[in-house]
Design a protein around this motif. Structure first.
Motif, PDB file in Angstrom:
ATOM      1  N   GLY A  70       0.787  -1.234   0.000  1.00  0.00           N
ATOM      2  CA  GLY A  70       0.000   0.000   0.000  1.00  0.00           C
ATOM      3  C   GLY A  70       0.813   1.275   0.000  1.00  0.00           C
ATOM      4  N   ASP A  71       2.137   1.173   0.121  1.00  0.00           N
ATOM      5  CA  ASP A  71       2.977   2.371   0.188  1.00  0.00           C
ATOM      6  C   ASP A  71       3.150   3.076  -1.144  1.00  0.00           C
ATOM      7  OD1 ASP A  71       3.432   2.208   2.916  1.00  0.00           O
ATOM      8  OD2 ASP A  71       5.460   1.371   2.727  1.00  0.00           O
ATOM      9  N   CYS A  72       3.233   2.316  -2.253  1.00  0.00           N
ATOM     10  CA  CYS A  72       3.592   2.935  -3.528  1.00  0.00           C
ATOM     11  C   CYS A  72       2.887   2.268  -4.692  1.00  0.00           C
ATOM     12  CB  CYS A  72       5.105   2.851  -3.746  1.00  0.00           C
ATOM     13  SG  CYS A  72       5.708   1.192  -4.128  1.00  0.00           S
ATOM     14  N   HIS A  73       2.934   2.951  -5.818  1.00  0.00           N
ATOM     15  CA  HIS A  73       2.599   2.316  -7.092  1.00  0.00           C
ATOM     16  C   HIS A  73       3.908   1.829  -7.683  1.00  0.00           C
ATOM     17  CE1 HIS A  73      -1.385   4.629  -7.851  1.00  0.00           C
ATOM     18  NE2 HIS A  73      -1.566   3.537  -7.143  1.00  0.00           N
ATOM     19  N   THR A  74       3.873   0.684  -8.326  1.00  0.00           N
ATOM     20  CA  THR A  74       5.063   0.118  -8.941  1.00  0.00           C
ATOM     21  C   THR A  74       4.793  -0.127 -10.416  1.00  0.00           C
ATOM     22  OG1 THR A  74       5.574  -1.006  -6.861  1.00  0.00           O
ATOM     23  CG2 THR A  74       6.732  -1.757  -8.818  1.00  0.00           C
ATOM     24  N   VAL A  75       5.675   0.420 -11.265  1.00  0.00           N
ATOM     25  CA  VAL A  75       5.600   0.219 -12.705  1.00  0.00           C
ATOM     26  C   VAL A  75       6.902  -0.461 -13.105  1.00  0.00           C
ATOM     27  CG1 VAL A  75       5.402   1.329 -14.967  1.00  0.00           C
ATOM     28  CG2 VAL A  75       4.234   2.326 -12.971  1.00  0.00           C
ATOM     29  N   ARG A  76       6.793  -1.654 -13.671  1.00  0.00           N
ATOM     30  CA  ARG A  76       8.007  -2.390 -14.044  1.00  0.00           C
ATOM     31  C   ARG A  76       7.948  -2.774 -15.514  1.00  0.00           C
ATOM     32  NH1 ARG A  76      10.152  -5.872  -8.931  1.00  0.00           N
ATOM     33  NH2 ARG A  76      12.004  -5.845 -10.230  1.00  0.00           N
ATOM     34  N   ASN A  77       9.090  -2.667 -16.157  1.00  0.00           N
ATOM     35  CA  ASN A  77       9.222  -3.103 -17.542  1.00  0.00           C
ATOM     36  C   ASN A  77      10.688  -3.429 -17.806  1.00  0.00           C
ATOM     37  OD1 ASN A  77      10.653  -0.700 -18.211  1.00  0.00           O
ATOM     38  ND2 ASN A  77       8.814   0.338 -18.860  1.00  0.00           N
ATOM     39  N   ALA A  78      10.968  -3.935 -18.989  1.00  0.00           N
ATOM     40  CA  ALA A  78      12.346  -4.258 -19.343  1.00  0.00           C
ATOM     41  C   ALA A  78      13.194  -2.989 -19.311  1.00  0.00           C
ATOM     42  CB  ALA A  78      12.403  -4.905 -20.720  1.00  0.00           C
ATOM     43  N   GLY A  79      14.195  -2.969 -18.463  1.00  0.00           N
ATOM     44  CA  GLY A  79      15.094  -1.829 -18.342  1.00  0.00           C
ATOM     45  C   GLY A  79      14.624  -0.739 -17.406  1.00  0.00           C
ATOM     46  N   GLY A  80      13.354  -0.736 -17.041  1.00  0.00           N
ATOM     47  CA  GLY A  80      12.834   0.351 -16.221  1.00  0.00           C
ATOM     48  C   GLY A  80      12.793   1.668 -16.980  1.00  0.00           C
ATOM     49  N   VAL A  81      12.801   1.586 -18.306  1.00  0.00           N
ATOM     50  CA  VAL A  81      12.829   2.800 -19.122  1.00  0.00           C
ATOM     51  C   VAL A  81      11.459   3.466 -19.142  1.00  0.00           C
ATOM     52  CG1 VAL A  81      14.748   2.025 -20.561  1.00  0.00           C
ATOM     53  CG2 VAL A  81      12.412   1.532 -21.267  1.00  0.00           C
ATOM     54  N   VAL A  82      11.465   4.763 -19.331  1.00  0.00           N
ATOM     55  CA  VAL A  82      10.218   5.515 -19.393  1.00  0.00           C
ATOM     56  C   VAL A  82       9.737   5.526 -20.840  1.00  0.00           C
ATOM     57  CG1 VAL A  82       9.125   7.745 -19.003  1.00  0.00           C
ATOM     58  CG2 VAL A  82      10.773   6.854 -17.347  1.00  0.00           C
ATOM     59  N   THR A  83       8.715   4.735 -21.096  1.00  0.00           N
ATOM     60  CA  THR A  83       8.097   4.613 -22.414  1.00  0.00           C
ATOM     61  C   THR A  83       6.756   5.345 -22.389  1.00  0.00           C
ATOM     62  OG1 THR A  83       6.946   2.602 -21.765  1.00  0.00           O
ATOM     63  CG2 THR A  83       9.165   2.336 -22.734  1.00  0.00           C
ATOM     64  N   ASP A  84       6.065   5.371 -23.512  1.00  0.00           N
ATOM     65  CA  ASP A  84       4.727   5.966 -23.544  1.00  0.00           C
ATOM     66  C   ASP A  84       3.800   5.257 -22.561  1.00  0.00           C
ATOM     67  OD1 ASP A  84       5.475   7.808 -25.470  1.00  0.00           O
ATOM     68  OD2 ASP A  84       4.569   6.709 -27.129  1.00  0.00           O
ATOM     69  N   ASP A  85       3.917   3.937 -22.444  1.00  0.00           N
ATOM     70  CA  ASP A  85       3.052   3.221 -21.511  1.00  0.00           C
ATOM     71  C   ASP A  85       3.402   3.542 -20.056  1.00  0.00           C
ATOM     72  OD1 ASP A  85       0.787   1.361 -21.324  1.00  0.00           O
ATOM     73  OD2 ASP A  85       2.229   0.178 -20.175  1.00  0.00           O
ATOM     74  N   THR A  86       4.681   3.783 -19.787  1.00  0.00           N
ATOM     75  CA  THR A  86       5.074   4.200 -18.440  1.00  0.00           C
ATOM     76  C   THR A  86       4.463   5.560 -18.122  1.00  0.00           C
ATOM     77  OG1 THR A  86       7.164   3.009 -18.698  1.00  0.00           O
ATOM     78  CG2 THR A  86       7.043   4.616 -16.915  1.00  0.00           C
ATOM     79  N   ILE A  87       4.515   6.483 -19.080  1.00  0.00           N
ATOM     80  CA  ILE A  87       3.896   7.799 -18.880  1.00  0.00           C
ATOM     81  C   ILE A  87       2.396   7.643 -18.646  1.00  0.00           C
ATOM     82  CG2 ILE A  87       3.341  10.017 -19.989  1.00  0.00           C
ATOM     83  CD1 ILE A  87       6.251   9.871 -19.004  1.00  0.00           C
ATOM     84  N   ARG A  88       1.752   6.740 -19.382  1.00  0.00           N
ATOM     85  CA  ARG A  88       0.319   6.463 -19.178  1.00  0.00           C
ATOM     86  C   ARG A  88       0.060   6.044 -17.736  1.00  0.00           C
ATOM     87  NH1 ARG A  88      -3.061   2.029 -18.895  1.00  0.00           N
ATOM     88  NH2 ARG A  88      -1.264   0.670 -19.046  1.00  0.00           N
TER      89      ARG A  88
END
Length: 183
Positions: A70-88
């Motif tokens: 409950g502390d955070c939102h976590t977004v994970r992907n290959a490399g942890g790069v900021v993609t359009d889906d990460t921005i979404r």
């Protein structure tokens, strides 16, 4: 002089002899659910932070950052790069669910450092369709963290970009090293 073949360390946990890995995970879920007591929390992260990190299985984000459920939102992907889906995902996290801070975590020994955009071309040759996404490979992990920080800071969709910090997680020492965005 020949290069020795890489040695692979056997995992300490293995899949059961019968059933699939998914079956094992479902069994673990049933045990988890049997002992779960609903704390009554909502979808808004208590610490109002979103963490973007690589999907690498060696990184236990909650343990590494001292986070609780409950502390955070976590977004994970290959490399942890900021993609359009990460921005979404970050846009929804900030605008609908109240996060204000963004932490970006890349790591040493990332598999994306060994790939190139040729990976997409090879896929196209194999399956007959070019992927719509970029591989987002990189050579310099520090520079890629800087690029990811810049993508977050300049996104017109994110209203909260004053607290964006980037780090490299060392998979050997488990320590985070902060990246100066100006270097």
């Amino acid at each position: 002089m020949s290069t020795p073949a890489p040695r692979f360390i056997q995992p300490t946990r293995t899949a059961p002899d019968s059933g699939t890995v998914t079956d094992r995970l479902l069994e673990a879920n049933r045990a988890y659910a049997a002992g779960f007591v609903d704390p009554g929390m909502g979808a808004r992260p208590v610490l109002r932070v979103a963490v973007v990190a690589c999907m690498d299985a060696r990184i236990d984000l909650h343990a590494a950052l001292g986070l609780e459920l409950g502390d955070c939102h976590t977004v994970r992907n290959a490399g942890g790069v900021v993609t359009d889906d990460t921005i979404r995902s970050l846009t929804i996290s900030q605008r609908a669910l109240g996060t204000r801070s963004v932490i970006l975590i890349h790591h040493t020994g990332c598999g994306l450092q060994t790939l190139t955009e040729d990976f997409r071309h090879e896929l196209e040759l194999e399956v007959g369709q070019r992927p719509a996404w970029a591989v987002e490979s990189f050579r310099d992990v520090d520079q890629d963290v800087r690029q990811s920080m810049q993508r977050v800071r300049t996104s017109p969709f994110l209203p909260h970009t004053d607290d964006v910090r980037g780090f490299v997680f060392d998979v050997t020492t488990r320590l985070l090293r902060e990246i100066d965005p100006r270097s």
